[in-house]
Design an enzyme around this catalytic site. Structure first.
Site, PDB file in Angstrom:
ATOM      1  N   SER A  20     -59.897 -53.861  -0.148  1.00  0.00           N
ATOM      2  CA  SER A  20     -58.751 -53.011  -0.440  1.00  0.00           C
ATOM      3  C   SER A  20     -57.920 -52.911   0.823  1.00  0.00           C
ATOM      4  O   SER A  20     -58.444 -53.062   1.929  1.00  0.00           O
ATOM      5  CB  SER A  20     -59.228 -51.614  -0.845  1.00  0.00           C
ATOM      6  OG  SER A  20     -58.142 -50.706  -0.911  1.00  0.00           O
ATOM      7  N   TYR A  33     -64.624 -44.291   0.981  1.00  0.00           N
ATOM      8  CA  TYR A  33     -64.146 -45.469   0.243  1.00  0.00           C
ATOM      9  C   TYR A  33     -63.568 -46.494   1.222  1.00  0.00           C
ATOM     10  O   TYR A  33     -63.889 -47.682   1.159  1.00  0.00           O
ATOM     11  CB  TYR A  33     -63.094 -45.049  -0.786  1.00  0.00           C
ATOM     12  CG  TYR A  33     -62.485 -46.203  -1.537  1.00  0.00           C
ATOM     13  CD1 TYR A  33     -63.119 -46.731  -2.656  1.00  0.00           C
ATOM     14  CD2 TYR A  33     -61.276 -46.767  -1.138  1.00  0.00           C
ATOM     15  CE1 TYR A  33     -62.564 -47.797  -3.352  1.00  0.00           C
ATOM     16  CE2 TYR A  33     -60.721 -47.833  -1.838  1.00  0.00           C
ATOM     17  CZ  TYR A  33     -61.365 -48.342  -2.937  1.00  0.00           C
ATOM     18  OH  TYR A  33     -60.822 -49.393  -3.624  1.00  0.00           O
TER      19      TYR A  33
END
Length: 182
Positions: A20, A33
């Site tokens: 990501s 995350y």
């Protein structure tokens, strides 16, 4: 490791790991995350070096770094502030089929880093050059509350207004229209 063993035996292949942009720059309420995606990024770099340049296996290795992808994740993700399901979609965001198309393109024309949204690279460079200013900007990109111009005013994926394409059900690809599956 299992896929790499098969690819070593055949002498070619491509491994594509999904990270990501949050693995390159962190966002509020997403530190854990971001850390896990940073692991995927660095793991992929090491794997690429080992398989492509040290062992020269013929196996290509890529990492995908999308921005927020409009998926049902935003409908179910725990909200850090409210303690209930539902995160706020942050802009810029992508549709799942945009990410799939970028991955397919990155396989057809090999790229070590696949950025489904080109402007994301600018955000990383901006952070590297101006970290204090970038931190203030990134603090307004909040999945836990509708704060600033970057965050949706309602929680969830907004799929009630716009269906999410494509959808795989029972192993078949479906495109969803306003009237249900086509």
């Amino acid at each position: 490791q299992t896929a790499a063993a098969v690819m070593r035996h055949q002498g070619f292949g491509q491994i594509v790991n999904i990270a990501s942009i949050a693995g390159r720059i962190a966002f509020p309420r997403m530190a854990f995350y971001s850390a896990t995606k940073a692991f995927v990024e660095v793991y992929t770099q090491g794997l690429r070096q080992e398989l492509m340049f040290v062992e020269k296996t013929g196996i290509k290795v890529s990492v995908v770094q999308p921005v927020a992808v409009r998926t049902p994740f935003f409908d179910m993700a725990p909200n850090a502030i409210e303690g209930r399901p539902g995160a706020y979609l942050v802009a810029p965001n992508l549709e799942p089929d945009d990410v799939a198309a970028a991955v397919a393109d990155g396989i057809e024309r090999y790229r070590p880093v696949i950025l489904p949204l080109a402007i994301a690279k600018s955000l990383v460079v901006f952070y590297d050059l101006f970290p204090a200013l970038a931190d203030r900007l990134l603090a307004t990109m909040r999945p836990d509350r509708p704060l600033g111009v970057w965050t949706s005013r309602t929680k969830g994926s907004l799929r009630a207004q716009t269906p999410i394409n494509p959808r795989v059900r029972y192993g078949s690809l479906e495109h969803v229209s306003e009237h249900g599956a086509d």
